[in-house]
Design an enzyme around this catalytic site. Sequence first.
Site, PDB file in Angstrom:
ATOM      1  N   ARG A 246      59.359  11.337  49.772  1.00 13.74           N
ATOM      2  CA  ARG A 246      60.928  10.398  49.833  1.00 13.74           C
ATOM      3  C   ARG A 246      60.239   9.666  50.485  1.00 13.74           C
ATOM      4  NH1 ARG A 246      61.289  14.790  47.352  1.00 13.74           N
ATOM      5  NH2 ARG A 246      62.937  16.729  48.416  1.00 13.74           N
ATOM      6  N   GLU A 274      67.787   5.160  46.919  1.00 10.96           N
ATOM      7  CA  GLU A 274      67.624   6.400  45.723  1.00 10.96           C
ATOM      8  C   GLU A 274      68.689   6.764  45.020  1.00 10.96           C
ATOM      9  OE1 GLU A 274      64.074   9.167  43.557  1.00 10.96           O
ATOM     10  OE2 GLU A 274      65.105   9.775  45.580  1.00 10.96           O
ATOM     11  N   HIS A 293      61.617   9.471  40.245  1.00  9.20           N
ATOM     12  CA  HIS A 293      61.197  10.661  40.531  1.00  9.20           C
ATOM     13  C   HIS A 293      61.332  11.796  39.640  1.00  9.20           C
ATOM     14  CE1 HIS A 293      63.006  13.255  44.307  1.00  9.20           C
ATOM     15  NE2 HIS A 293      62.476  13.861  43.666  1.00  9.20           N
TER      16      HIS A 293
END
Length: 335
Positions: A246, A274, A293
Amino acid sequence: MSERPRALFAMTAGNLPLVFPPEVLARLREAVDVDPELIAEDFTEARVREALARTEILLTGWGCPRLDAAVLDAAPRLRAVLHSAGSVKGFITPEVWRRSIVVSSAADANAVPVAEYTLAMILLAGKDVLAARERLRAERVHPGWGVVPGIGNHGRRVGVIGASRIGRRVIALLAPFDLRVSLTDPYVTERRAAELGVPLLPLDDLLRTSDIVTVHAPDTPSTRHLVGRRELALMPDGATLINTARGALVDHDALVEEVRTGRLNAVLDVTDPEPLPADSPLYDLPGAFVTPHLAGSQGNELSRLGATVAEEAARLLAGEGPAHPVDPAVLEREA
Protein backbone atom coordinates in the site's frame (compact mmCIF):
# COMPACT_ATOMS: atom_id res chain seq x y z
CA MET A 1 -24.45 -29.73 4.47
CA SER A 2 -25.77 -32.67 2.43
CA GLU A 3 -27.93 -30.79 -0.06
CA ARG A 4 -26.73 -27.84 -2.09
CA PRO A 5 -27.15 -24.78 0.14
CA ARG A 6 -28.76 -21.62 -1.18
CA ALA A 7 -26.21 -18.96 -2.06
CA LEU A 8 -26.27 -15.36 -3.21
CA PHE A 9 -23.68 -13.29 -5.07
CA ALA A 10 -22.80 -9.93 -3.47
CA MET A 11 -20.32 -7.94 -5.55
CA THR A 12 -19.98 -5.52 -8.42
CA ALA A 13 -22.03 -7.15 -11.18
CA GLY A 14 -19.51 -6.44 -13.91
CA ASN A 15 -16.85 -8.45 -12.10
CA LEU A 16 -18.86 -11.65 -11.78
CA PRO A 17 -18.22 -13.07 -15.29
CA LEU A 18 -14.51 -12.28 -14.92
CA VAL A 19 -14.10 -13.95 -11.53
CA PHE A 20 -16.55 -16.76 -12.33
CA PRO A 21 -16.19 -17.58 -16.03
CA PRO A 22 -18.43 -20.42 -17.33
CA GLU A 23 -16.22 -23.33 -16.29
CA VAL A 24 -15.66 -21.94 -12.79
CA LEU A 25 -19.33 -21.02 -12.38
CA ALA A 26 -20.30 -24.57 -13.37
CA ARG A 27 -18.02 -25.97 -10.65
CA LEU A 28 -19.46 -23.58 -8.11
CA ARG A 29 -23.04 -24.51 -8.97
CA GLU A 30 -22.23 -28.16 -8.30
CA ALA A 31 -21.79 -27.16 -4.66
CA VAL A 32 -24.35 -24.37 -4.17
CA ASP A 33 -27.74 -23.37 -5.52
CA VAL A 34 -27.10 -19.87 -6.86
CA ASP A 35 -28.65 -17.65 -9.51
CA PRO A 36 -25.88 -15.82 -11.43
CA GLU A 37 -28.47 -13.32 -12.67
CA LEU A 38 -29.23 -12.11 -9.15
CA ILE A 39 -26.32 -10.08 -7.79
CA ALA A 40 -26.55 -8.03 -4.63
CA GLU A 41 -24.88 -4.68 -5.17
CA ASP A 42 -27.35 -3.12 -2.72
CA PHE A 43 -28.90 -5.14 0.10
CA THR A 44 -31.97 -2.90 0.23
CA GLU A 45 -33.32 -3.95 -3.19
CA ALA A 46 -36.55 -5.96 -2.86
CA ARG A 47 -35.46 -9.10 -4.79
CA VAL A 48 -32.19 -9.17 -2.89
CA ARG A 49 -33.97 -8.90 0.47
CA GLU A 50 -36.20 -11.80 -0.50
CA ALA A 51 -33.19 -13.88 -1.49
CA LEU A 52 -31.32 -12.99 1.70
CA ALA A 53 -34.03 -14.62 3.76
CA ARG A 54 -33.12 -17.99 2.18
CA THR A 55 -29.36 -17.49 1.80
CA GLU A 56 -27.02 -19.84 3.62
CA ILE A 57 -23.79 -18.84 1.85
CA LEU A 58 -22.91 -15.37 0.65
CA LEU A 59 -20.50 -15.30 -2.30
CA THR A 60 -18.80 -11.94 -2.04
CA GLY A 61 -16.33 -9.96 -4.11
CA TRP A 62 -15.11 -6.45 -4.81
CA GLY A 63 -17.98 -4.04 -4.24
CA CYS A 64 -19.83 -6.10 -1.64
CA PRO A 65 -21.91 -3.82 0.64
CA ARG A 66 -21.21 -3.88 4.38
CA LEU A 67 -22.64 -6.78 6.33
CA ASP A 68 -24.06 -4.87 9.27
CA ALA A 69 -26.65 -6.02 11.81
CA ALA A 70 -29.60 -4.99 9.63
CA VAL A 71 -28.35 -7.04 6.68
CA LEU A 72 -27.61 -10.03 8.86
CA ASP A 73 -31.03 -9.81 10.49
CA ALA A 74 -32.47 -10.15 6.97
CA ALA A 75 -30.36 -13.29 6.45
CA PRO A 76 -31.16 -15.49 9.45
CA ARG A 77 -29.92 -18.67 7.72
CA LEU A 78 -26.53 -17.25 6.74
CA ARG A 79 -23.71 -19.52 7.88
CA ALA A 80 -20.75 -18.65 5.66
CA VAL A 81 -19.25 -15.83 3.63
CA LEU A 82 -16.89 -16.91 0.83
CA HIS A 83 -14.96 -13.91 -0.48
CA SER A 84 -13.58 -14.03 -4.02
CA ALA A 85 -10.90 -11.40 -3.38
CA GLY A 86 -8.34 -10.50 -0.74
CA SER A 87 -9.15 -8.36 2.28
CA VAL A 88 -12.58 -8.54 3.88
CA LYS A 89 -12.04 -5.42 6.00
CA GLY A 90 -14.17 -3.26 3.75
CA PHE A 91 -17.44 -5.08 4.36
CA ILE A 92 -17.13 -7.49 7.29
CA THR A 93 -18.34 -5.96 10.57
CA PRO A 94 -17.94 -7.20 14.18
CA GLU A 95 -21.54 -8.38 13.99
CA VAL A 96 -20.46 -11.15 11.58
CA TRP A 97 -18.10 -12.60 14.17
CA ARG A 98 -20.64 -12.22 16.98
CA ARG A 99 -23.00 -14.44 15.02
CA SER A 100 -20.30 -17.09 14.46
CA ILE A 101 -20.53 -16.81 10.68
CA VAL A 102 -17.63 -18.52 8.93
CA VAL A 103 -15.62 -16.22 6.65
CA SER A 104 -13.24 -17.41 3.96
CA SER A 105 -11.06 -15.33 1.66
CA ALA A 106 -9.24 -15.86 -1.64
CA ALA A 107 -6.34 -13.77 -0.35
CA ASP A 108 -3.91 -16.66 -0.87
CA ALA A 109 -4.93 -16.89 -4.51
CA ASN A 110 -4.62 -13.14 -4.95
CA ALA A 111 -1.11 -13.29 -3.46
CA VAL A 112 0.14 -15.40 -6.36
CA PRO A 113 0.33 -12.72 -9.08
CA VAL A 114 1.61 -10.08 -6.65
CA ALA A 115 4.48 -12.34 -5.66
CA GLU A 116 5.18 -13.14 -9.32
CA TYR A 117 5.28 -9.43 -10.17
CA THR A 118 7.64 -8.85 -7.25
CA LEU A 119 9.94 -11.67 -8.30
CA ALA A 120 10.14 -10.27 -11.81
CA MET A 121 10.95 -6.77 -10.56
CA ILE A 122 13.60 -8.03 -8.14
CA LEU A 123 15.41 -9.88 -10.93
CA LEU A 124 15.10 -6.95 -13.34
CA ALA A 125 16.32 -4.50 -10.70
CA GLY A 126 19.29 -6.69 -9.87
CA LYS A 127 20.27 -6.74 -13.53
CA ASP A 128 19.76 -2.93 -13.74
CA VAL A 129 17.34 -3.54 -16.61
CA LEU A 130 14.92 -0.75 -15.71
CA ALA A 131 17.59 1.94 -15.40
CA ALA A 132 19.46 0.66 -18.48
CA ARG A 133 16.29 0.95 -20.53
CA GLU A 134 15.85 4.56 -19.41
CA ARG A 135 19.44 5.42 -20.33
CA LEU A 136 19.15 3.72 -23.70
CA ARG A 137 15.89 5.46 -24.47
CA ALA A 138 17.32 8.85 -23.51
CA GLU A 139 20.72 8.54 -25.21
CA ARG A 140 19.85 6.30 -28.18
CA VAL A 141 23.44 5.03 -28.14
CA HIS A 142 24.38 1.42 -27.46
CA PRO A 143 26.90 1.30 -24.60
CA GLY A 144 28.95 -1.43 -26.26
CA TRP A 145 29.53 -5.08 -25.52
CA GLY A 146 31.88 -4.79 -22.55
CA VAL A 147 31.23 -6.17 -19.09
CA VAL A 148 28.99 -3.92 -16.99
CA PRO A 149 30.34 -3.81 -13.43
CA GLY A 150 28.13 -3.77 -10.37
CA ILE A 151 25.07 -5.50 -11.81
CA GLY A 152 23.75 -9.05 -11.65
CA ASN A 153 21.77 -11.27 -9.29
CA HIS A 154 24.49 -13.60 -8.02
CA GLY A 155 24.63 -12.91 -4.29
CA ARG A 156 22.36 -9.89 -4.57
CA ARG A 157 20.96 -8.94 -1.13
CA VAL A 158 17.15 -8.81 -0.97
CA GLY A 159 15.25 -7.60 2.09
CA VAL A 160 11.59 -8.55 2.57
CA ILE A 161 9.52 -6.32 4.84
CA GLY A 162 6.60 -8.37 6.17
CA ALA A 163 5.96 -12.12 6.27
CA SER A 164 2.45 -11.67 4.94
CA ARG A 165 0.93 -14.15 2.51
CA ILE A 166 2.66 -12.30 -0.30
CA GLY A 167 5.89 -11.83 1.61
CA ARG A 168 6.12 -15.55 2.38
CA ARG A 169 5.37 -16.44 -1.23
CA VAL A 170 8.03 -14.02 -2.46
CA ILE A 171 10.56 -15.69 -0.17
CA ALA A 172 9.58 -19.10 -1.58
CA LEU A 173 9.84 -17.88 -5.19
CA LEU A 174 13.31 -16.43 -4.52
CA ALA A 175 14.62 -19.72 -3.11
CA PRO A 176 15.89 -21.18 -6.43
CA PHE A 177 18.03 -18.12 -7.16
CA ASP A 178 21.50 -17.29 -5.88
CA LEU A 179 20.25 -14.40 -3.78
CA ARG A 180 20.78 -13.55 -0.12
CA VAL A 181 17.30 -12.97 1.30
CA SER A 182 16.49 -11.57 4.74
CA LEU A 183 13.22 -10.76 6.51
CA THR A 184 11.92 -8.23 9.00
CA ASP A 185 8.57 -8.65 10.75
CA PRO A 186 7.73 -7.85 14.39
CA TYR A 187 5.31 -10.80 14.58
CA VAL A 188 7.76 -13.43 13.33
CA THR A 189 10.01 -15.45 15.64
CA GLU A 190 13.55 -16.58 14.88
CA ARG A 191 12.24 -20.12 14.67
CA ARG A 192 9.56 -19.19 12.13
CA ALA A 193 12.08 -17.27 10.05
CA ALA A 194 14.34 -20.32 10.07
CA GLU A 195 11.42 -22.40 8.81
CA LEU A 196 11.07 -19.89 5.96
CA GLY A 197 14.78 -20.29 5.29
CA VAL A 198 15.81 -16.67 5.89
CA PRO A 199 17.52 -14.70 8.68
CA LEU A 200 15.33 -12.36 10.73
CA LEU A 201 16.67 -8.82 11.08
CA PRO A 202 15.51 -5.59 12.70
CA LEU A 203 14.14 -3.18 10.11
CA ASP A 204 17.13 -0.84 10.28
CA ASP A 205 19.62 -3.65 9.79
CA LEU A 206 17.64 -5.04 6.86
CA LEU A 207 17.57 -1.64 5.17
CA ARG A 208 21.33 -1.12 5.68
CA THR A 209 22.25 -4.51 4.24
CA SER A 210 19.86 -4.90 1.28
CA ASP A 211 20.44 -3.96 -2.35
CA ILE A 212 16.73 -4.45 -3.03
CA VAL A 213 13.97 -3.97 -0.45
CA THR A 214 10.44 -5.18 -1.15
CA VAL A 215 7.49 -4.09 1.01
CA HIS A 216 4.76 -6.57 1.98
CA ALA A 217 3.46 -5.25 5.30
CA PRO A 218 -0.22 -4.41 5.97
CA ASP A 219 -1.59 -0.88 5.88
CA THR A 220 -2.45 -0.04 9.48
CA PRO A 221 -2.07 3.14 11.56
CA SER A 222 1.18 1.76 13.00
CA THR A 223 2.71 1.09 9.57
CA ARG A 224 2.03 4.48 7.99
CA HIS A 225 5.36 5.72 6.59
CA LEU A 226 7.03 2.58 7.87
CA VAL A 227 9.69 3.42 5.30
CA GLY A 228 10.17 7.13 5.90
CA ARG A 229 12.95 9.65 5.42
CA ARG A 230 15.16 8.14 8.12
CA GLU A 231 14.65 4.60 6.84
CA LEU A 232 15.33 5.53 3.21
CA ALA A 233 18.57 7.19 4.27
CA LEU A 234 19.74 3.87 5.69
CA MET A 235 19.54 2.13 2.31
CA PRO A 236 22.81 1.75 0.38
CA ASP A 237 23.55 3.96 -2.60
CA GLY A 238 22.05 2.45 -5.75
CA ALA A 239 19.51 0.34 -3.84
CA THR A 240 15.98 -0.25 -5.12
CA LEU A 241 12.74 -0.05 -3.15
CA ILE A 242 9.79 -2.11 -4.43
CA ASN A 243 6.29 -1.50 -3.07
CA THR A 244 3.35 -3.68 -4.05
CA ALA A 245 1.61 -3.39 -0.66
CA ARG A 246 0.00 0.00 0.00
CA GLY A 247 1.27 3.44 -0.87
CA ALA A 248 0.92 4.82 2.67
CA LEU A 249 3.68 2.53 3.93
CA VAL A 250 6.25 4.73 2.18
CA ASP A 251 6.86 8.46 2.63
CA HIS A 252 6.58 9.48 -1.02
CA ASP A 253 7.94 13.00 -0.51
CA ALA A 254 11.10 11.56 0.99
CA LEU A 255 11.28 8.88 -1.70
CA VAL A 256 11.00 11.45 -4.48
CA GLU A 257 13.96 13.33 -3.01
CA GLU A 258 16.10 10.18 -2.92
CA VAL A 259 15.14 9.07 -6.43
CA ARG A 260 15.60 12.57 -7.84
CA THR A 261 19.23 12.62 -6.69
CA GLY A 262 19.80 9.23 -8.31
CA ARG A 263 20.84 7.65 -5.02
CA LEU A 264 17.89 5.24 -4.88
CA ASN A 265 15.59 3.60 -7.41
CA ALA A 266 11.93 2.75 -6.89
CA VAL A 267 9.45 0.27 -8.36
CA LEU A 268 5.97 1.30 -7.30
CA ASP A 269 2.76 -0.52 -8.12
CA VAL A 270 0.98 1.38 -5.34
CA THR A 271 1.33 5.05 -4.46
CA ASP A 272 0.19 7.67 -1.99
CA PRO A 273 -2.04 9.21 -3.16
CA GLU A 274 -3.44 6.67 -5.58
CA PRO A 275 -3.69 7.40 -8.38
CA LEU A 276 -0.80 9.84 -8.53
CA PRO A 277 -1.65 13.39 -9.60
CA ALA A 278 -0.69 14.20 -13.18
CA ASP A 279 2.14 16.48 -12.05
CA SER A 280 3.85 13.88 -9.84
CA PRO A 281 7.61 13.79 -10.51
CA LEU A 282 7.52 10.00 -10.15
CA TYR A 283 6.17 9.77 -13.70
CA ASP A 284 9.30 11.34 -15.12
CA LEU A 285 12.19 10.45 -12.82
CA PRO A 286 14.48 7.93 -14.58
CA GLY A 287 14.92 5.97 -11.35
CA ALA A 288 11.21 5.45 -10.78
CA PHE A 289 9.24 2.66 -12.44
CA VAL A 290 5.53 3.15 -11.72
CA THR A 291 2.72 0.77 -12.69
CA PRO A 292 -1.03 1.36 -12.14
CA HIS A 293 -1.81 -1.11 -9.32
CA LEU A 294 -1.77 -4.15 -11.57
CA ALA A 295 0.36 -6.58 -9.57
CA GLY A 296 -2.75 -8.17 -8.05
CA SER A 297 -5.13 -10.42 -9.94
CA GLN A 298 -5.90 -9.11 -13.42
CA GLY A 299 -7.33 -10.56 -16.62
CA ASN A 300 -7.17 -14.34 -16.70
CA GLU A 301 -5.82 -14.39 -13.14
CA LEU A 302 -9.24 -13.43 -11.79
CA SER A 303 -10.62 -16.90 -12.42
CA ARG A 304 -8.17 -18.24 -9.83
CA LEU A 305 -10.12 -16.27 -7.22
CA GLY A 306 -13.43 -17.75 -8.35
CA ALA A 307 -11.92 -21.23 -8.39
CA THR A 308 -10.87 -20.78 -4.77
CA VAL A 309 -14.45 -19.92 -3.81
CA ALA A 310 -15.77 -22.93 -5.75
CA GLU A 311 -13.35 -25.17 -3.84
CA GLU A 312 -14.40 -23.67 -0.52
CA ALA A 313 -18.08 -24.19 -1.39
CA ALA A 314 -17.36 -27.84 -2.21
CA ARG A 315 -15.69 -28.26 1.18
CA LEU A 316 -18.73 -26.84 2.96
CA LEU A 317 -21.02 -29.16 1.01
CA ALA A 318 -18.88 -32.08 2.16
CA GLY A 319 -19.21 -30.97 5.78
CA GLU A 320 -15.62 -29.71 6.01
CA GLY A 321 -14.33 -26.37 7.19
CA PRO A 322 -12.89 -23.83 4.76
CA ALA A 323 -9.27 -24.16 3.67
CA HIS A 324 -8.75 -20.40 3.82
CA PRO A 325 -10.62 -19.12 6.89
CA VAL A 326 -10.31 -15.51 8.02
CA ASP A 327 -9.20 -15.29 11.65
CA PRO A 328 -10.72 -12.22 13.33
CA ALA A 329 -7.96 -12.31 15.95
CA VAL A 330 -5.29 -11.41 13.37
CA LEU A 331 -7.44 -9.51 10.87
CA GLU A 332 -6.50 -6.07 12.18
CA ARG A 333 -2.83 -6.61 11.41
CA GLU A 334 -3.43 -8.03 7.95
CA ALA A 335 -3.75 -6.07 4.72
